[in-house]
Design an enzyme around this catalytic site. Structure first.
Site, PDB file in Angstrom:
ATOM      1  N   SER A   1       0.856  -1.190   0.000  1.00  0.00           N
ATOM      2  CA  SER A   1       0.000   0.000   0.000  1.00  0.00           C
ATOM      3  C   SER A   1       0.888   1.235   0.000  1.00  0.00           C
ATOM      4  O   SER A   1       1.739   1.401   0.874  1.00  0.00           O
ATOM      5  CB  SER A   1      -0.871   0.010   1.256  1.00  0.00           C
TER       6      SER A   1
ATOM      7  N   ASP B   1      -4.768   3.627  -1.840  1.00  0.00           N
ATOM      8  CA  ASP B   1      -5.830   4.029  -0.909  1.00  0.00           C
ATOM      9  C   ASP B   1      -6.371   5.401  -1.269  1.00  0.00           C
ATOM     10  O   ASP B   1      -5.651   6.393  -1.207  1.00  0.00           O
ATOM     11  CB  ASP B   1      -5.267   4.052   0.519  1.00  0.00           C
TER      12      ASP B   1
ATOM     13  N   MET C   1      -9.026   8.297  -0.336  1.00  0.00           N
ATOM     14  CA  MET C   1      -9.832   8.779   0.805  1.00  0.00           C
ATOM     15  C   MET C   1     -10.357  10.179   0.515  1.00  0.00           C
ATOM     16  O   MET C   1      -9.631  11.011  -0.028  1.00  0.00           O
ATOM     17  CB  MET C   1      -8.951   8.850   2.054  1.00  0.00           C
TER      18      MET C   1
ATOM     19  N   HIS D   1      -1.476  -1.507  -4.052  1.00  0.00           N
ATOM     20  CA  HIS D   1      -2.722  -1.130  -3.385  1.00  0.00           C
ATOM     21  C   HIS D   1      -2.740   0.395  -3.210  1.00  0.00           C
ATOM     22  O   HIS D   1      -1.843   0.966  -2.599  1.00  0.00           O
ATOM     23  CB  HIS D   1      -2.750  -1.840  -2.031  1.00  0.00           C
TER      24      HIS D   1
ATOM     25  N   ASP E   1      -6.114  -6.007   5.302  1.00  0.00           N
ATOM     26  CA  ASP E   1      -5.532  -4.666   5.161  1.00  0.00           C
ATOM     27  C   ASP E   1      -5.529  -3.955   6.507  1.00  0.00           C
ATOM     28  O   ASP E   1      -6.585  -3.727   7.098  1.00  0.00           O
ATOM     29  CB  ASP E   1      -6.383  -3.881   4.143  1.00  0.00           C
TER      30      ASP E   1
ATOM     31  N   MET F   1     -12.098   4.480  -0.247  1.00  0.00           N
ATOM     32  CA  MET F   1     -12.649   4.876   1.058  1.00  0.00           C
ATOM     33  C   MET F   1     -13.301   6.247   0.872  1.00  0.00           C
ATOM     34  O   MET F   1     -12.846   7.260   1.391  1.00  0.00           O
ATOM     35  CB  MET F   1     -11.531   4.903   2.108  1.00  0.00           C
TER      36      MET F   1
ATOM     37  N   HIS G   1      -8.473   1.007  -3.489  1.00  0.00           N
ATOM     38  CA  HIS G   1      -9.302   0.845  -2.287  1.00  0.00           C
ATOM     39  C   HIS G   1     -10.048   2.160  -2.076  1.00  0.00           C
ATOM     40  O   HIS G   1      -9.460   3.149  -1.665  1.00  0.00           O
ATOM     41  CB  HIS G   1      -8.376   0.501  -1.106  1.00  0.00           C
TER      42      HIS G   1
ATOM     43  N   MET H   1     -10.944  -5.539   6.580  1.00  0.00           N
ATOM     44  CA  MET H   1     -10.139  -4.488   7.213  1.00  0.00           C
ATOM     45  C   MET H   1      -9.736  -4.964   8.608  1.00  0.00           C
ATOM     46  O   MET H   1     -10.588  -5.331   9.417  1.00  0.00           O
ATOM     47  CB  MET H   1     -10.935  -3.188   7.334  1.00  0.00           C
TER      48      MET H   1
HETATM   49  C1  DX5 Z   1      -5.834   2.123   5.878  1.00  0.00           C
HETATM   50  C2  DX5 Z   1      -5.497   1.692   4.482  1.00  0.00           C
HETATM   51  C3  DX5 Z   1      -4.370   0.743   4.415  1.00  0.00           C
HETATM   52  C4  DX5 Z   1      -3.066   1.299   4.958  1.00  0.00           C
HETATM   53  C5  DX5 Z   1      -2.338   0.155   5.597  1.00  0.00           C
HETATM   54  O1  DX5 Z   1      -7.056   2.754   5.873  1.00  0.00           O
HETATM   55  O2  DX5 Z   1      -6.604   1.060   3.872  1.00  0.00           O
HETATM   56  O3  DX5 Z   1      -4.194   0.205   3.103  1.00  0.00           O
HETATM   57  O4  DX5 Z   1      -2.224   1.886   4.015  1.00  0.00           O
HETATM   58  O5  DX5 Z   1      -1.224   0.649   6.245  1.00  0.00           O
HETATM   59  P1  DX5 Z   1      -0.493  -0.211   7.354  1.00  0.00           P
HETATM   60  O6  DX5 Z   1      -0.003  -1.446   6.664  1.00  0.00           O
HETATM   61  O7  DX5 Z   1       0.597   0.687   7.828  1.00  0.00           O
HETATM   62  O8  DX5 Z   1      -1.499  -0.525   8.418  1.00  0.00           O
HETATM   63 ZN    ZN Z   2      -6.252   0.012   1.962  1.00  0.00          ZN
END
Ligand code: DX5
Ligand code: ZN
Length: 237
Positions: free
Chosen positions: A9, A36, A38, A34, A176, A69, A67, A138
């Site tokens: 990620s 993310d 947001m 991956h 994740d 969010m 992903h 998650m």
């Molecule tokens: C959190 C994200 C993850 C995040 C994981 O909301 O969806 O993908 O980057 O990071 P680590 O591995 O540091 O928990």
């Molecule tokens: Zn993620």
């Protein structure tokens, strides 16, 4: 080749050197990247948009997994597809038309996955699991990297794996949040086959390649141990 997949990620990458770091992860054997996304509404944080995916598309041949969010993933699908995304993970929570969103992703020719927050039960997959290529469990509350793995999610990973096996689906079980050399083996033993890791790969002083090989060895060893235990149980029965 390991049947387990690693999905670094980029949330914890050094964004000033993002291209280099993703290329390093690819050389070190990452299976997908991956990404993310947001929006400050679905989670209390902002991250990145489709332009970053467009830039990443030029530096890596790996599948780019998005992903989402965000409060309304449907609003952004077209631009992320145009930017070169390969798959989308959309959350079950707060989406009154989840089935429609997933169908749209597949109509766009992309892999579709559903993501479950820690408080969302595995049973909520019952009506949707046949329409997805992957389930993302998650193992932290979404929004930030570097959080602690929530141990109670192990039982949920096992329930999701059971549900998929009972229906003989090819659906992947991905985890994740808080995945590192300590927690990856637990998640794998519970039934995860795809591991997302952010800070355990990009935040490590030893470098991305060494961190990836350490994580992969730990996860592979757990898988071999689980397979040996299954075999032994089978012989006893
Ligand atoms: C959190 C994200 C993850 C995040 C994981 O909301 O969806 O993908 O980057 O990071 P680590 O591995 O540091 O928990
Ligand atoms: Zn993620």
């Amino acid at each position: 080749m390991s049947p387990l997949k690693l999905a670094p990620s980029i949330l914890n990458a050094d964004f000033a050197r993002l291209g280099e770091q993703v290329a390093e992860a690819e050389r070190a054997g990452a299976d997908r990247i991956h990404v993310d996304v947001m929006d400050g509404h679905f989670v209390p944080n902002l991250s990145l948009g489709a332009t970053v995916v467009e830039s990443l598309r030029r530096v890596t041949a790996l599948p780019l997994e998005i992903h989402m969010m965000v409060a309304d993933p449907d609003l952004f699908l077209d631009e992320f597809v145009a930017a070169g995304s390969d798959s989308f993970l959309v959350h079950q929570e707060g989406n009154p038309n989840l089935h429609r969103t997933l169908q749209r992703i597949r109509t766009l020719g992309k892999r579709a996955g559903v993501a479950l927050n820690p408080a969302t039960p595995a049973a909520s997959l019952d009506e949707i699991v046949e329409d997805v290529d992957q389930v993302l469990v998650m193992t932290v509350n979404p929004g930030f990297g570097h959080q602690q793995f929530i141990r109670t999610s192990l039982a949920k990973i096992a329930r999701v794996r059971g549900l998929i096996e009972r229906r003989q689906l090819a659906c992947e079980v991905e985890v994740d949040g808080g995945i590192d050399v300590e927690t990856a083996p637990l998640a794998v033993r519970a039934g995860a086959t795809v591991l997302v890791a952010g800070s355990a790969l990009f935040g490590e002083k030893l470098g991305i390649a060494a961190a990836m090989s350490r994580l992969r060895s730990a996860a592979d060893a757990a898988l071999r141990a689980a397979e040996a235990a299954d075999q032994a149980a089978l012989q006893r029965s």
